[in-house]
Scaffold this active site. Structure first.
Site, PDB file in Angstrom:
ATOM      1  N   GLN A 146      -7.449  -2.000   3.669  1.00 20.78           N
ATOM      2  CA  GLN A 146      -6.345  -1.231   3.092  1.00 20.78           C
ATOM      3  C   GLN A 146      -6.829  -0.451   1.861  1.00 20.78           C
ATOM      4  O   GLN A 146      -6.261   0.578   1.514  1.00 20.78           O
ATOM      5  CB  GLN A 146      -5.219  -2.186   2.721  1.00 20.78           C
ATOM      6  N   LYS A 156      -8.122   3.757   1.416  1.00 20.68           N
ATOM      7  CA  LYS A 156      -7.446   5.041   1.217  1.00 20.68           C
ATOM      8  C   LYS A 156      -7.551   5.609  -0.204  1.00 20.68           C
ATOM      9  O   LYS A 156      -7.836   6.800  -0.355  1.00 20.68           O
ATOM     10  CB  LYS A 156      -5.992   4.937   1.689  1.00 20.68           C
ATOM     11  N   LYS A 214     -15.131  29.771 -30.038  1.00 23.80           N
ATOM     12  CA  LYS A 214     -15.593  29.045 -28.849  1.00 23.80           C
ATOM     13  C   LYS A 214     -14.935  29.517 -27.554  1.00 23.80           C
ATOM     14  O   LYS A 214     -13.769  29.890 -27.528  1.00 23.80           O
ATOM     15  CB  LYS A 214     -15.301  27.541 -29.007  1.00 23.80           C
ATOM     16  N   HIS A 241     -39.435  22.426 -14.784  1.00 25.45           N
ATOM     17  CA  HIS A 241     -39.277  21.613 -16.009  1.00 25.45           C
ATOM     18  C   HIS A 241     -38.396  22.320 -17.043  1.00 25.45           C
ATOM     19  O   HIS A 241     -38.523  22.049 -18.233  1.00 25.45           O
ATOM     20  CB  HIS A 241     -40.632  21.286 -16.651  1.00 25.45           C
ATOM     21  N   GLU A 290     -17.866  22.056 -16.515  1.00 24.98           N
ATOM     22  CA  GLU A 290     -18.152  20.686 -16.962  1.00 24.98           C
ATOM     23  C   GLU A 290     -17.392  19.664 -16.131  1.00 24.98           C
ATOM     24  O   GLU A 290     -17.898  18.578 -15.829  1.00 24.98           O
ATOM     25  CB  GLU A 290     -17.788  20.535 -18.443  1.00 24.98           C
ATOM     26  N   SER A 341       0.830  -1.212   0.000  1.00 23.62           N
ATOM     27  CA  SER A 341       0.000   0.000   0.000  1.00 23.62           C
ATOM     28  C   SER A 341       0.857   1.251   0.000  1.00 23.62           C
ATOM     29  O   SER A 341       0.339   2.367  -0.090  1.00 23.62           O
ATOM     30  CB  SER A 341      -0.959   0.008   1.201  1.00 23.62           C
ATOM     31  N   TYR A 383     -10.124  -6.035  12.112  1.00 24.22           N
ATOM     32  CA  TYR A 383      -9.457  -5.603  10.878  1.00 24.22           C
ATOM     33  C   TYR A 383      -9.401  -6.735   9.853  1.00 24.22           C
ATOM     34  O   TYR A 383      -9.127  -7.883  10.187  1.00 24.22           O
ATOM     35  CB  TYR A 383      -8.029  -5.131  11.212  1.00 24.22           C
ATOM     36  N   ASN A 421      -2.822  -1.987  13.170  1.00 23.73           N
ATOM     37  CA  ASN A 421      -4.275  -1.818  13.025  1.00 23.73           C
ATOM     38  C   ASN A 421      -4.785  -0.543  13.703  1.00 23.73           C
ATOM     39  O   ASN A 421      -5.571   0.201  13.122  1.00 23.73           O
ATOM     40  CB  ASN A 421      -5.018  -3.047  13.552  1.00 23.73           C
ATOM     41  N   SER A 476     -11.360  26.503 -28.303  1.00 28.90           N
ATOM     42  CA  SER A 476     -11.364  25.303 -29.132  1.00 28.90           C
ATOM     43  C   SER A 476     -10.218  25.415 -30.115  1.00 28.90           C
ATOM     44  O   SER A 476      -9.917  26.495 -30.610  1.00 28.90           O
ATOM     45  CB  SER A 476     -12.690  25.201 -29.877  1.00 28.90           C
TER      46      SER A 476
HETATM   47  N1  ARG Z   1      -1.299  -1.163   5.295  1.00 26.83           N
HETATM   48  C1  ARG Z   1      -2.336  -1.598   6.177  1.00 26.83           C
HETATM   49  C2  ARG Z   1      -3.638  -0.829   5.872  1.00 26.83           C
HETATM   50  O1  ARG Z   1      -3.572   0.175   5.262  1.00 26.83           O
HETATM   51  C3  ARG Z   1      -1.950  -1.362   7.597  1.00 26.83           C
HETATM   52  C4  ARG Z   1      -2.570  -2.314   8.549  1.00 26.83           C
HETATM   53  C5  ARG Z   1      -2.014  -3.658   8.385  1.00 26.83           C
HETATM   54  N2  ARG Z   1      -2.395  -4.543   9.427  1.00 26.83           N
HETATM   55  C6  ARG Z   1      -2.222  -5.851   9.271  1.00 26.83           C
HETATM   56  N3  ARG Z   1      -2.608  -6.575  10.232  1.00 26.83           N
HETATM   57  N4  ARG Z   1      -1.703  -6.351   8.210  1.00 26.83           N
HETATM   58  O2  ARG Z   1      -4.722  -1.243   6.218  1.00 26.83           O
END
Ligand code: ARG
Length: 462
Positions: free
Chosen positions: A319, A322, A280, A153, A287, A20, A314, A107, A274
């Site tokens: 992961q 993000k 234009k 409308h 947009e 990650s 977890y 975690n 354009s």
């Molecule tokens: N890179 C992991 C995430 O973003 C971190 C947590 C990892 N924990 C684990 N038990 N592998 O979620």
């Protein structure tokens, strides 16, 4: 970092699917901040010696300087930002670095880092929304008396004021701001110290880390804390709802800037030309705001679907939380900035708006209402009489106001010359003075209230 029980290292595909770091390196500041709070607490509690805590803190600060200067290295073998920082710390200060991870897990670490990141995204959204709401209110104040057609409308319905129209978006965005505020309040609990899932046997001080990181209190349930991503969803859903509003406003700016409407001309700085048609001026920024709303809603959908059905606590699926948040936040910040520039700098064309309101028989309801009020005609009958008048005006290619009194009396003899006072678009707009209506004095009052509210909000956030 975890290889003790393994005979073989991960395959190439395992390393790639697991990594990650390409995206979570964006969390480096939060990771170092949270680690500094953690090690300070470990030192204060005597879980590590104060001397070791000082060495670790010093090392973390050196890493922050390096990353600030050179960026974060991306080594897939180190998986994520947490291991990347720890590996560098080990290079810098040696085995004492291994004491940092006492009484925590990746975690609770990732939950804490990510919350800190989302907290700043909420803050950015709130201040950008403050600027856009301010711009809307200022333009609305300028145009409290500017008449334009109001649509239902997308057909001309009744005349309204441009100020009233712009203040409609102020209302939407004020609700959006309240959603970010609420998200911020719910986020205000620190997961750090929940450890892997069950808490820890070390005598940690969770109040201390929570307050060092600016949270009101620690989370109350370790299982929930390490598997909760509601705070990210709260952000994405508030951003989605706001992006939908921005997209509607963008759509109106696009329509208004089109030649047949001609209600507005968008700033050069937010338009493009354009390469083939020299005349234009394309509303690309608007947009893209409309387009990006789709991606922001997509990001919210993505995280909801990641989270559905995950057992406590977890799981690695998390992961994937993000990328959608980072992507949506980047797009959303841009949308708010683009829209603020557009609102502040668009040139509105009151004469075109007025002509359009005039052309669409927008005061037909006023004629019907006049018949009800002045001639005691039941509304349904008044509606029918007015329809005849509209038909006649169309056949003569004129507005209702331009019909002769004799023409109107030919349709219904109860009509007299006072009717013309009701038929002008100015009279129509001024008459809609019910609370929250479009009359210029109502709009001015709402604008004054909104200004006072924005001033108070700006005072609060200082
Ligand atoms: N890179 C992991 C995430 O973003 C971190 C947590 C990892 N924990 C684990 N038990 N592998 O979620």
């Amino acid at each position: 970092m975890w290889g003790g029980r393994f005979a073989e290292g991960p395959s190439a595909v395992m390393r790639e699917i697991n990594a990650s770091i390409p995206f979570d390196k964006a969390l480096w500041r939060q990771d170092i901040t949270a680690s500094k709070a953690h090690v300070a607490m470990l030192g204060a509690q005597g879980i590590v010696s104060e001397a070791d805590a000082a060495i670790i803190t010093d090392g973390l600060e050196r890493i922050a300087e390096e990353y600030e200067r050179d960026g974060v290295p991306e080594d897939w073998d180190l998986e994520d930002i947490h291991m990347t920082v720890e590996a560098r710390l080990t290079e810098l200060i040696g085995p004492v670095a291994g004491r940092l991870h006492t009484a925590r897990s990746r975690n609770d670490q990732v939950a804490t880092d990510f919350k800190l990141w989302v907290r700043t995204a909420n803050e950015r959204a709130l201040s950008a929304l403050g600027r856009l709401r301010r711009a809307l209110v200022e333009r609305a104040g300028e145009h409290a008396g500017t008449i334009m057609p109001g649509f239902t409308h997308l057909q001309t319905a009744q005349p309204v004021t441009l100020g009233h129209h712009l203040m409609a978006y102020y209302e939407m965005l004020t609700r959006d701001a309240a959603r970010f505020e609420a998200a911020q309040q719910r986020l205000d609990e620190c997961p750090l110290g929940s450890a892997a899932l069950a808490g820890t046997g070390f005598a940690i001080d969770r109040e201390a880390t929570a307050s060092a990181l600016g949270f009101a209190q620690p989370t109350r349930n370790s299982l929930d804390a390490v598997s909760d991503r509601d705070f990210a969803l709260d952000y994405l859903m508030a951003a989605s709802q706001c992006a939908i509003h921005l997209s509607r406003l963008a759509e109106e700016m696009i329509l208004w800037a089109s030649q047949p409407f001609g209600f507005a001309s968008l700033p050069d700085t937010l338009s493009t030309g354009s390469s083939i048609m020299p005349q234009k001026r394309n509303p690309d920024a608007a947009e893209l705001v409309r387009g990006h709303a789709g991606r922001i809603v997509g990001a919210a959908t993505s995280l909801m679907i990641t989270m559905k059905g995950l057992p406590l606590a977890y799981s690695k699926d998390m992961q994937d939380d993000k990328p959608p948040v980072f992507e949506a936040a980047g797009l959303f910040d841009l949308c708010l900035a683009a829209m603020t520039g557009m609102i502040a700098e668009t040139t509105f064309r009151p004469e075109r708006m007025r002509a359009a309101a005039q052309a669409g028989h927008a005061t037909a309801t006023d004629l019907a209402d006049w018949l009800v009020r002045q001639a005691d005609v039941p509304f349904r009958e008044a509606h029918h009489i007015t329809g005849e008048a509209v038909k006649l005006a169309d056949s003569k290619s004129c507005s209702l106001e331009e019909l002769e009194l004799s023409d109107l009396q030919g349709i219904d003899e109860r009509i007299d010359e006072r009717v013309f006072e009701a038929l002008s678009i100015e009279a129509s707009v001024a008459s809609r003075s019910s609370y929250g209506g479009t009359a210029p004095d109502q709009v001015e009052q709402r604008v004054a209230e909104a200004r006072a509210r924005l001033d108070a909000e700006a005072g609060d956030s200082e």
